[in-house]
Design a protein around this motif. Structure first.
Motif, PDB file in Angstrom:
ATOM      1  N   GLU A   1      -6.314  -4.987  -5.027  1.00  0.00           N
ATOM      2  CA  GLU A   1      -5.634  -5.961  -5.357  1.00  0.00           C
ATOM      3  C   GLU A   1      -6.728  -7.172  -6.186  1.00  0.00           C
ATOM      4  O   GLU A   1      -6.816  -8.276  -5.654  1.00  0.00           O
ATOM      5  CB  GLU A   1      -5.081  -6.970  -4.282  1.00  0.00           C
ATOM      6  CG  GLU A   1      -3.658  -6.342  -3.758  1.00  0.00           C
ATOM      7  CD  GLU A   1      -3.131  -7.210  -2.957  1.00  0.00           C
ATOM      8  OE1 GLU A   1      -3.030  -8.357  -2.702  1.00  0.00           O
ATOM      9  OE2 GLU A   1      -2.123  -6.664  -2.181  1.00  0.00           O
TER      10      GLU A   1
ATOM     11  N   GLN B   1      -2.476   0.496  -4.455  1.00  0.00           N
ATOM     12  CA  GLN B   1      -1.539  -0.697  -4.233  1.00  0.00           C
ATOM     13  C   GLN B   1      -0.645  -0.774  -5.252  1.00  0.00           C
ATOM     14  O   GLN B   1      -1.093  -0.420  -6.530  1.00  0.00           O
ATOM     15  CB  GLN B   1      -2.690  -1.792  -4.320  1.00  0.00           C
ATOM     16  CG  GLN B   1      -3.528  -2.056  -3.240  1.00  0.00           C
ATOM     17  CD  GLN B   1      -2.692  -2.830  -1.916  1.00  0.00           C
ATOM     18  OE1 GLN B   1      -1.802  -3.696  -2.103  1.00  0.00           O
ATOM     19  NE2 GLN B   1      -3.251  -2.651  -0.734  1.00  0.00           N
TER      20      GLN B   1
ATOM     21  N   SER C   1       0.899  -1.155  -0.080  1.00  0.00           N
ATOM     22  CA  SER C   1      -0.001   0.196  -0.024  1.00  0.00           C
ATOM     23  C   SER C   1       0.676   1.359   0.069  1.00  0.00           C
ATOM     24  O   SER C   1       1.911   1.338   0.652  1.00  0.00           O
ATOM     25  CB  SER C   1      -0.919   0.217   1.420  1.00  0.00           C
ATOM     26  OG  SER C   1      -1.866  -0.980   1.216  1.00  0.00           O
TER      27      SER C   1
END
Length: 166
Positions: free
Chosen positions: A76, A52, A47
């Protein structure tokens, strides 16, 4: 001030630095992977503020590690990661003889591996990263107990059979 200055003082402008970085990133992300014999692939997300960054790290038959690529996303999810993994295949990542894929345990990563690598036959075996698994077990425990449980879980993981690890 050095070479990375902005304005007209003679150094590299911010726009020029951004363009150079963009070209480098494109060359890196598009380079041919077909000359390598990869046997394992680590996929992990980190992160950064609200985004991400998922990286793919390949391990060759000789044990050498190569950064294969990365993708920035706000999640994700398999919708983002499956095309990223397919892109590795399109760039020449050969998994025809199989590959071991190590994950942090994220469901989106695992589904992306299934979608991108295991259509039409099982070519990727998935192994959950033991470090991530241990941390997920230990994290909710009281801080004073975490060290003891990390040690116990590490010793259990070092045992050759399930029975001995208990």
């Amino acid at each position: 001030m050095g070479a990375w200055t902005s304005g007209s003082s003679g150094g590299c402008s911010t726009g020029s630095a951004a363009a150079t970085t963009s070209v480098w990133r494109w060359r890196f992300q598009e380079r041919d992977l077909s000359g390598e014999d990869f046997v394992a692939l680590f996929l992990d997300g980190k992160s950064f503020v609200e985004d991400q960054m998922v990286i793919a790290l390949g391990v060759t038959m000789g044990g050498e590690k190569r950064l294969l690529g990365f993708v920035q996303s706000d999640t994700e999810s398999s919708k983002v990661l499956a095309p990223f993994l397919r892109g590795l295949l399109e760039r020449g990542l050969d998994i025809s003889r199989g590959i071991l894929v190590l994950l942090d345990g994220g469901k989106g990563l695992r589904k992306a591996v299934e979608l991108a690598f295991n259509r039409g036959g099982r070519r990727a075996l998935v192994q959950r990263c033991q470090w991530h698994k241990r941390e997920n077990v230990v994290k909710p425990l009281p801080r004073g107990e975490q060290r003891m449980w990390r040690g116990r879980l590490a010793r259990a993981g070092d045992r050759p059979t399930y029975g001995e690890s208990r």
